[in-house]
Design a protein around this motif. Structure first.
Motif, PDB file in Angstrom:
ATOM      1  N   ARG A 125      -0.478  -3.244  -0.818  1.00 28.01           N
ATOM      2  CA  ARG A 125      -0.866  -2.005  -1.606  1.00 28.01           C
ATOM      3  C   ARG A 125      -0.494  -0.754  -0.691  1.00 28.01           C
ATOM      4  O   ARG A 125      -0.385  -0.665   0.249  1.00 28.01           O
ATOM      5  CB  ARG A 125      -2.014  -2.319  -2.186  1.00 28.01           C
ATOM      6  CG  ARG A 125      -3.014  -1.606  -2.057  1.00 28.01           C
ATOM      7  CD  ARG A 125      -4.339  -1.943  -1.864  1.00 28.01           C
ATOM      8  NE  ARG A 125      -5.462  -0.951  -1.350  1.00 28.01           N
ATOM      9  CZ  ARG A 125      -6.796  -0.519  -1.350  1.00 28.01           C
ATOM     10  NH1 ARG A 125      -7.240  -0.934  -2.109  1.00 28.01           N
ATOM     11  NH2 ARG A 125      -7.020   0.829  -1.225  1.00 28.01           N
ATOM     12  N   SER A 126      -0.217   0.646  -1.534  1.00 26.65           N
ATOM     13  CA  SER A 126      -0.488   1.743  -1.578  1.00 26.65           C
ATOM     14  C   SER A 126       0.636   2.101  -0.711  1.00 26.65           C
ATOM     15  O   SER A 126       1.233   2.533   0.616  1.00 26.65           O
ATOM     16  CB  SER A 126      -1.115   2.079  -0.925  1.00 26.65           C
ATOM     17  OG  SER A 126      -2.521   2.045  -1.651  1.00 26.65           O
ATOM     18  N   ARG A 127       1.642   0.781  -0.760  1.00 26.47           N
ATOM     19  CA  ARG A 127       3.249   0.802   0.211  1.00 26.47           C
ATOM     20  C   ARG A 127       4.244   1.892   0.221  1.00 26.47           C
ATOM     21  O   ARG A 127       4.372   3.010  -1.379  1.00 26.47           O
ATOM     22  CB  ARG A 127       4.382  -0.429   0.066  1.00 26.47           C
ATOM     23  CG  ARG A 127       5.567  -0.974   0.250  1.00 26.47           C
ATOM     24  CD  ARG A 127       5.636  -1.917  -0.195  1.00 26.47           C
ATOM     25  NE  ARG A 127       6.418  -1.967  -1.717  1.00 26.47           N
ATOM     26  CZ  ARG A 127       6.787  -3.042  -1.376  1.00 26.47           C
ATOM     27  NH1 ARG A 127       7.023  -4.213  -0.443  1.00 26.47           N
ATOM     28  NH2 ARG A 127       7.577  -3.314  -2.521  1.00 26.47           N
ATOM     29  N   TYR A 150       2.505   0.381   4.382  1.00 24.11           N
ATOM     30  CA  TYR A 150       1.654  -0.360   3.297  1.00 24.11           C
ATOM     31  C   TYR A 150       0.183  -0.103   3.498  1.00 24.11           C
ATOM     32  O   TYR A 150      -0.368  -0.382   4.865  1.00 24.11           O
ATOM     33  CB  TYR A 150       2.645  -1.348   2.730  1.00 24.11           C
ATOM     34  CG  TYR A 150       2.248  -2.124   3.994  1.00 24.11           C
ATOM     35  CD1 TYR A 150       1.001  -3.521   3.700  1.00 24.11           C
ATOM     36  CD2 TYR A 150       3.591  -2.347   4.867  1.00 24.11           C
ATOM     37  CE1 TYR A 150       1.407  -4.772   4.314  1.00 24.11           C
ATOM     38  CE2 TYR A 150       3.298  -3.728   5.735  1.00 24.11           C
ATOM     39  CZ  TYR A 150       2.833  -4.530   5.641  1.00 24.11           C
ATOM     40  OH  TYR A 150       2.707  -5.632   6.538  1.00 24.11           O
ATOM     41  N   GLN A 151      -1.160  -1.383   2.884  1.00 21.69           N
ATOM     42  CA  GLN A 151      -2.139  -2.018   3.585  1.00 21.69           C
ATOM     43  C   GLN A 151      -2.185  -3.181   2.692  1.00 21.69           C
ATOM     44  O   GLN A 151      -0.866  -3.366   1.684  1.00 21.69           O
ATOM     45  CB  GLN A 151      -2.837  -0.648   2.528  1.00 21.69           C
ATOM     46  CG  GLN A 151      -2.861   0.655   3.058  1.00 21.69           C
ATOM     47  CD  GLN A 151      -4.480   1.637   2.299  1.00 21.69           C
ATOM     48  OE1 GLN A 151      -4.608   0.934   0.875  1.00 21.69           O
ATOM     49  NE2 GLN A 151      -4.948   1.740   2.980  1.00 21.69           N
ATOM     50  N   GLN A 164       4.936  -8.263  -4.432  1.00 22.58           N
ATOM     51  CA  GLN A 164       3.881  -7.485  -3.646  1.00 22.58           C
ATOM     52  C   GLN A 164       2.304  -8.853  -3.383  1.00 22.58           C
ATOM     53  O   GLN A 164       1.415  -8.676  -2.966  1.00 22.58           O
ATOM     54  CB  GLN A 164       3.100  -6.938  -4.273  1.00 22.58           C
ATOM     55  CG  GLN A 164       4.684  -5.345  -3.974  1.00 22.58           C
ATOM     56  CD  GLN A 164       4.332  -3.986  -4.517  1.00 22.58           C
ATOM     57  OE1 GLN A 164       4.695  -3.691  -5.728  1.00 22.58           O
ATOM     58  NE2 GLN A 164       2.690  -4.081  -4.255  1.00 22.58           N
ATOM     59  N   LEU A 218      -2.203  -9.128  -0.506  1.00 25.62           N
ATOM     60  CA  LEU A 218      -1.433  -8.118  -1.415  1.00 25.62           C
ATOM     61  C   LEU A 218      -1.068  -6.912  -1.481  1.00 25.62           C
ATOM     62  O   LEU A 218      -1.943  -6.126  -1.047  1.00 25.62           O
ATOM     63  CB  LEU A 218      -2.336  -8.515  -2.849  1.00 25.62           C
ATOM     64  CG  LEU A 218      -2.972  -9.590  -3.498  1.00 25.62           C
ATOM     65  CD1 LEU A 218      -3.976  -8.879  -4.575  1.00 25.62           C
ATOM     66  CD2 LEU A 218      -2.290 -10.018  -3.926  1.00 25.62           C
ATOM     67  N   LEU A 276      -4.255  -6.097   0.749  1.00 26.08           N
ATOM     68  CA  LEU A 276      -5.646  -6.154   0.603  1.00 26.08           C
ATOM     69  C   LEU A 276      -5.783  -7.931   0.895  1.00 26.08           C
ATOM     70  O   LEU A 276      -5.246  -8.802   0.214  1.00 26.08           O
ATOM     71  CB  LEU A 276      -5.406  -6.237  -1.157  1.00 26.08           C
ATOM     72  CG  LEU A 276      -6.765  -6.932  -2.207  1.00 26.08           C
ATOM     73  CD1 LEU A 276      -8.201  -6.498  -0.823  1.00 26.08           C
ATOM     74  CD2 LEU A 276      -6.825  -6.729  -2.824  1.00 26.08           C
TER      75      LEU A 276
END
Length: 385
Positions: free
Chosen positions: A315-317, A331-332, A363, A313, A334
């Motif tokens: 995140r932080s994109r 990005y990160q 995402q 998933l 998960l």
């Protein structure tokens, strides 16, 4: 001006229904150049329809003396793709029957057996206008042979019939503008051919992809590629010739949505371009900022796509338009697992510096699925190991 409006059938369906496109033709009082504009070749890319609607409104309010030449506009130029759905989502990028990208099917005169180099040698004593007329006649004559194939008892695939209808509208044009959007999330930019960079400023967009390598199967390429080849052959023969012919793809905003800012920039840029080409006469145009407009060009080879190294998933994109340096976080991910261990966070960083211009809509990604696109600046070094 009152447009001439016509509908062209492109397919008869098993249900008895027909698919057609509608063409709006505005003709000025005085002869001049021809501009051809179309939108929505890919189903999810709907912004161009709003742009063309506003241009139809604009032209309808003008007097015929304010247009030299003619402007043809085709919204929803691919009804098959526009109507394609999967649950709530519209893609329409590929023909569901044969899997081909709708914008990789077009007829390229340069790929026929015609010898452009040999033709150029026969034109050395002629003026550019005569050369242009002679070459266009050859293109149109060759193109008409496709109609014979379409009308033959054996018929042709739908893609061949469809491309014939679209290209029959534009092969004799001077300027072609094909309006697209990202199927995902993107900002506004354009595709430009080498030697046509100076005209890009009229669209008032900050970024462009400079096409120096292409196969001719895309709509903008199929129109201009033979002419670029002829210019090259004439230059080799020490008769450098430039034809005032241009082809553009405008990428305006994101798929499946009508972004008002993208519509505004599209309409403004096209108006500015058509005035700059001395087709339209509109007070206040070209806009004063045109002279100082700088377009930062990236070669197509500088588009870097990032794909998920594992499923997970996103995140932080980073946001669209973010300027990133080598080694900076993009990005990160998960990452979930079925090994009895807790989920982990995987950081994905930029290999080179550049500008984030495209983001995936979804995402949740499987390994190898697209996450984002970066326009890499040539001077940006690689990240430190």
């Amino acid at each position: 001006m009152i447009p001439e409006i016509s509908s062209l059938e492109i397919a008869h369906l098993a249900s008895g229904d027909t698919l057609s496109i509608q063409v709006y033709k505005f003709r000025g009082k005085n002869p001049g150049q021809k501009a051809y504009l179309q939108a929505n070749l890919h189903g999810a890319e709907i912004v161009g329809n709003a742009v063309i609607y506003q241009l139809i409104e604009l032209l309808s309010e003008l007097d015929e003396t304010q247009l030299d030449g003619e402007i043809w506009l085709v919204p929803a130029c691919n009804p098959f793709g526009t109507n394609q759905r999967s649950h709530h989502f519209s893609s329409g990028r590929y023909n569901p029957y044969d899997g081909q990208d709708w914008n990789r099917i077009f007829w390229d005169y340069e790929k026929t057996e015609e010898d452009i180099a040999a033709f150029a040698k026969t034109q050395l004593d002629l003026e550019p206008d005569e050369i242009r007329k002679n070459f266009l006649d050859r293109i149109l004559q060759k193109f008409q042979t496709l109609r014979q194939e379409i009308e033959s008892p054996s018929g042709v695939p739908y893609s061949d019939r469809y491309r014939y209808v679209l290209q029959s509208l534009c092969l004799d044009a001077d300027y072609v503008i094909d309006i697209h959007s990202s199927t995902n999330r993107s900002f506004d930019y354009l595709y430009c051919f080498q030697t046509r960079e100076e005209s890009a400023k009229y669209f008032l967009l900050n970024y462009g992809i400079l096409l120096n390598e292409y196969d001719g199967d895309a709509f903008d390429e199929a129109f201009l590629k033979p002419w670029l080849a002829l210019e090259l052959e004439l230059t080799k023969l020490e008769k450098p010739t430039f034809f005032d012919l241009e082809s553009w793809t405008l990428e305006l905003g994101s798929g499946m949505e009508m972004n008002a800012d993208s519509v505004y920039r599209g309409v403004r840029g096209i108006k500015n371009y058509l005035v700059g080409k001395e087709m339209l006469k509109i007070s206040g145009f070209p806009l004063v900022q045109t002279a100082s407009q700088k377009v930062e060009f990236f070669r197509k080879s500088h588009i870097k796509k990032y794909y998920a190294p594992r499923g997970g998933l996103v995140r932080s994109r980073v946001l669209l338009g973010t300027i990133v340096k080598p080694g900076k976080l993009l990005y990160q991910l998960l990452v979930l697992n079925k090994t009895g261990e807790p989920p982990e966070i995987l950081d994905v960083c930029a290999e080179r510096g550049g500008i984030v211009f495209d983001l995936s809509t979804n995402q949740a990604v499987n390994q190898g699925e697209y996450v984002l696109g970066l326009l890499e600046r040539a001077e940006s070094g690689a990240a430190n190991p």
